[in-house]
Design a protein around this motif. Structure first.
Motif, PDB file in Angstrom:
ATOM      1  N   LEU A 152       0.849  -1.188   0.000  1.00 51.07           N
ATOM      2  CA  LEU A 152       0.000   0.000   0.000  1.00 51.07           C
ATOM      3  C   LEU A 152       0.889   1.244   0.000  1.00 51.07           C
ATOM      4  N   GLN A 153       0.795   2.021  -1.062  1.00 46.88           N
ATOM      5  CA  GLN A 153       1.548   3.277  -1.137  1.00 46.88           C
ATOM      6  C   GLN A 153       0.638   4.426  -0.737  1.00 46.88           C
ATOM      7  N   TRP A 154       1.040   5.147   0.296  1.00 46.13           N
ATOM      8  CA  TRP A 154       0.312   6.316   0.758  1.00 46.13           C
ATOM      9  C   TRP A 154       0.869   7.536   0.026  1.00 46.13           C
ATOM     10  N   GLU A 155       0.012   8.320  -0.579  1.00 44.24           N
ATOM     11  CA  GLU A 155       0.469   9.400  -1.449  1.00 44.24           C
ATOM     12  C   GLU A 155      -0.287  10.692  -1.167  1.00 44.24           C
ATOM     13  N   ARG A 173       1.306   9.944  10.793  1.00 40.19           N
ATOM     14  CA  ARG A 173       0.446   9.154  11.676  1.00 40.19           C
ATOM     15  C   ARG A 173      -0.028   7.869  10.994  1.00 40.19           C
ATOM     16  N   LEU A 174      -0.460   7.981   9.746  1.00 40.85           N
ATOM     17  CA  LEU A 174      -0.952   6.800   9.034  1.00 40.85           C
ATOM     18  C   LEU A 174       0.174   5.823   8.733  1.00 40.85           C
ATOM     19  N   LEU A 175       1.332   6.342   8.357  1.00 42.50           N
ATOM     20  CA  LEU A 175       2.456   5.455   8.074  1.00 42.50           C
ATOM     21  C   LEU A 175       2.858   4.689   9.317  1.00 42.50           C
ATOM     22  N   GLU A 176       2.939   5.366  10.444  1.00 46.35           N
ATOM     23  CA  GLU A 176       3.325   4.701  11.685  1.00 46.35           C
ATOM     24  C   GLU A 176       2.252   3.699  12.126  1.00 46.35           C
ATOM     25  N   ARG A 177       1.004   4.037  11.898  1.00 43.13           N
ATOM     26  CA  ARG A 177      -0.081   3.165  12.347  1.00 43.13           C
ATOM     27  C   ARG A 177      -0.153   1.873  11.539  1.00 43.13           C
ATOM     28  N   TYR A 178       0.129   1.949  10.225  1.00 41.95           N
ATOM     29  CA  TYR A 178      -0.121   0.784   9.366  1.00 41.95           C
ATOM     30  C   TYR A 178       1.127   0.106   8.835  1.00 41.95           C
ATOM     31  N   ARG A 179       2.309   0.648   9.094  1.00 38.92           N
ATOM     32  CA  ARG A 179       3.526   0.066   8.513  1.00 38.92           C
ATOM     33  C   ARG A 179       3.785  -1.341   9.033  1.00 38.92           C
ATOM     34  N   ARG A 180       3.259  -1.674  10.198  1.00 47.49           N
ATOM     35  CA  ARG A 180       3.424  -3.015  10.744  1.00 47.49           C
ATOM     36  C   ARG A 180       2.164  -3.866  10.564  1.00 47.49           C
ATOM     37  N   VAL A 181       1.135  -3.294   9.947  1.00 47.42           N
ATOM     38  CA  VAL A 181      -0.108  -4.019   9.672  1.00 47.42           C
ATOM     39  C   VAL A 181      -0.045  -4.673   8.290  1.00 47.42           C
ATOM     40  N   PRO A 226       2.483  -4.214   4.326  1.00 51.55           N
ATOM     41  CA  PRO A 226       3.577  -3.467   3.707  1.00 51.55           C
ATOM     42  C   PRO A 226       3.119  -2.080   3.273  1.00 51.55           C
ATOM     43  N   SER A 227       3.718  -1.044   3.823  1.00 49.40           N
ATOM     44  CA  SER A 227       3.294   0.333   3.585  1.00 49.40           C
ATOM     45  C   SER A 227       4.493   1.184   3.178  1.00 49.40           C
ATOM     46  N   PHE A 228       4.236   2.130   2.309  1.00 48.94           N
ATOM     47  CA  PHE A 228       5.287   2.993   1.793  1.00 48.94           C
ATOM     48  C   PHE A 228       4.689   4.360   1.521  1.00 48.94           C
ATOM     49  N   ASN A 229       5.311   5.393   2.073  1.00 52.14           N
ATOM     50  CA  ASN A 229       4.873   6.758   1.788  1.00 52.14           C
ATOM     51  C   ASN A 229       5.918   7.423   0.914  1.00 52.14           C
ATOM     52  N   ASP A 230       5.560   7.688  -0.322  1.00 56.86           N
ATOM     53  CA  ASP A 230       6.524   8.231  -1.280  1.00 56.86           C
ATOM     54  C   ASP A 230       6.992   9.622  -0.873  1.00 56.86           C
ATOM     55  N   ASP A 231       6.091  10.450  -0.344  1.00 54.51           N
ATOM     56  CA  ASP A 231       6.462  11.814   0.048  1.00 54.51           C
ATOM     57  C   ASP A 231       7.516  11.804   1.140  1.00 54.51           C
ATOM     58  N   ILE A 232       7.386  10.876   2.093  1.00 51.47           N
ATOM     59  CA  ILE A 232       8.317  10.817   3.214  1.00 51.47           C
ATOM     60  C   ILE A 232       9.547   9.989   2.873  1.00 51.47           C
ATOM     61  N   GLN A 233       9.328   8.761   2.392  1.00 59.12           N
ATOM     62  CA  GLN A 233      10.425   7.818   2.236  1.00 59.12           C
ATOM     63  C   GLN A 233      11.059   7.864   0.847  1.00 59.12           C
ATOM     64  N   GLY A 234      10.238   7.965  -0.196  1.00 61.59           N
ATOM     65  CA  GLY A 234      10.773   7.973  -1.551  1.00 61.59           C
ATOM     66  C   GLY A 234      11.612   9.200  -1.824  1.00 61.59           C
ATOM     67  N   THR A 235      11.085  10.361  -1.464  1.00 61.55           N
ATOM     68  CA  THR A 235      11.829  11.609  -1.659  1.00 61.55           C
ATOM     69  C   THR A 235      13.126  11.594  -0.867  1.00 61.55           C
ATOM     70  N   ALA A 236      13.064  11.061   0.350  1.00 63.97           N
ATOM     71  CA  ALA A 236      14.267  11.014   1.186  1.00 63.97           C
ATOM     72  C   ALA A 236      15.337  10.130   0.560  1.00 63.97           C
ATOM     73  N   ALA A 237      14.947   8.972   0.020  1.00 65.74           N
ATOM     74  CA  ALA A 237      15.922   8.058  -0.568  1.00 65.74           C
ATOM     75  C   ALA A 237      16.609   8.676  -1.780  1.00 65.74           C
ATOM     76  N   VAL A 238      15.809   9.303  -2.657  1.00 70.85           N
ATOM     77  CA  VAL A 238      16.382   9.937  -3.848  1.00 70.85           C
ATOM     78  C   VAL A 238      17.290  11.103  -3.457  1.00 70.85           C
TER      79      VAL A 238
END
Length: 259
Positions: A76-79, A88-96, A98-110
């Protein structure tokens, strides 16, 4: 939006070999606070005030449960969620699931990849760099979090780690009690603002000796832009990058990012 979604499909296909037919775009319609839209006969959305609080959370929870029931192996990609909601949503569901937030994690990786490449070009290792992040939304906090973790793995601790970067938004220098830092505390513990007060003048940061400028606030021409996009206060062969997705909001153009 259609063009944007196609670009996301291209990334999944080119980067991970996922066929576009294995992706499903979903938009959660939670209403609108625009009364003109609600009264427009041609408006196709939910004609109610925007959901917030427990009602909003209940809708998201129902959606996630439906995804897990129908597609148990889905990612599930949160966008494009608003600042605090994104964390809040990423922290709540990342262990429920597979979750990925592109704004937070994708931008940071690039962004981190670009910084590491720039460090190789300049010959200055990452632990000796000092970073000014202009824009402190979900992306800015995500960049700061990944940068902090990387610097910690390379040996920075304590005050040295805290001093390695600062964040600035449209209201000025972020300090520890600013709302966005409180909202991000769970996802990115250890991210701190600076000493001072909200709204502190951007010029006060000139003495912080930043070597890397990351500008992604999407507020071209704002007061912080005027003081920092110029080359004043940055060393020769400084590293500068613009992160805004909308070309009209790009903070940095042409020679502004070069020597």
């Amino acid at each position: 939006m259609e063009r944007y979604l196609r670009n996301l499909y291209n990334i999944y296909t080119a980067g991970a070999g996922i066929h576009p037919t294995e992706t499903l775009p979903v938009s959660l319609d939670v209403g609108t606070d625009n009364p003109e839209l609600r009264q427009d006969d041609l408006y196709l959305g939910y004609r109610q005030p925007r959901l917030r609080g427990p009602d909003y959370d209940s809708l998201v929870e129902e959606f996630v449960q439906a995804v897990m029931a129908r597609f148990p192996r889905a990612l599930l990609q949160w966008e494009d969620f608003k600042k605090g909601t994104a964390f809040r949503l990423l922290e709540r569901y990342r262990r429920v699931l597979p979750s990925f937030n592109d704004d937070i994690q994708g931008t940071a990786a690039v962004t981190l990849a670009g910084i590491l490449a720039a460090c190789r070009v300049t010959g200055v290792p990452l632990p000796r760099q000092r970073v000014l992040i202009l824009g402190a939304g979900a992306a800015g906090i995500g960049i700061a979090g990944l940068l902090r973790d990387t610097l910690a793995r390379q040996g920075l601790v304590g005050d040295e780690l805290r001093a390695a970067f600062v964040l600035l938004d449209s209201e000025g220098l972020l300090v520890d009690d600013r709302e966005i830092l409180v909202a991000a505390a769970v996802h990115a513990p250890g991210i701190h603002g600076g000493p001072g007060r909200p709204g502190i003048a951007a010029g006060a940061c000139r003495g912080l000796d930043r070597r890397i400028l990351l500008a992604h606030g999407g507020q071209r021409g704002g007061r912080q832009h005027d003081r920092f996009i110029g080359r004043r206060g940055f060393r020769v062969r400084q590293q500068a990058g613009a992160m805004a997705r909308d070309e009209a909001r790009v903070e940095l153009r042409g020679a502004q990012g070069s020597d």
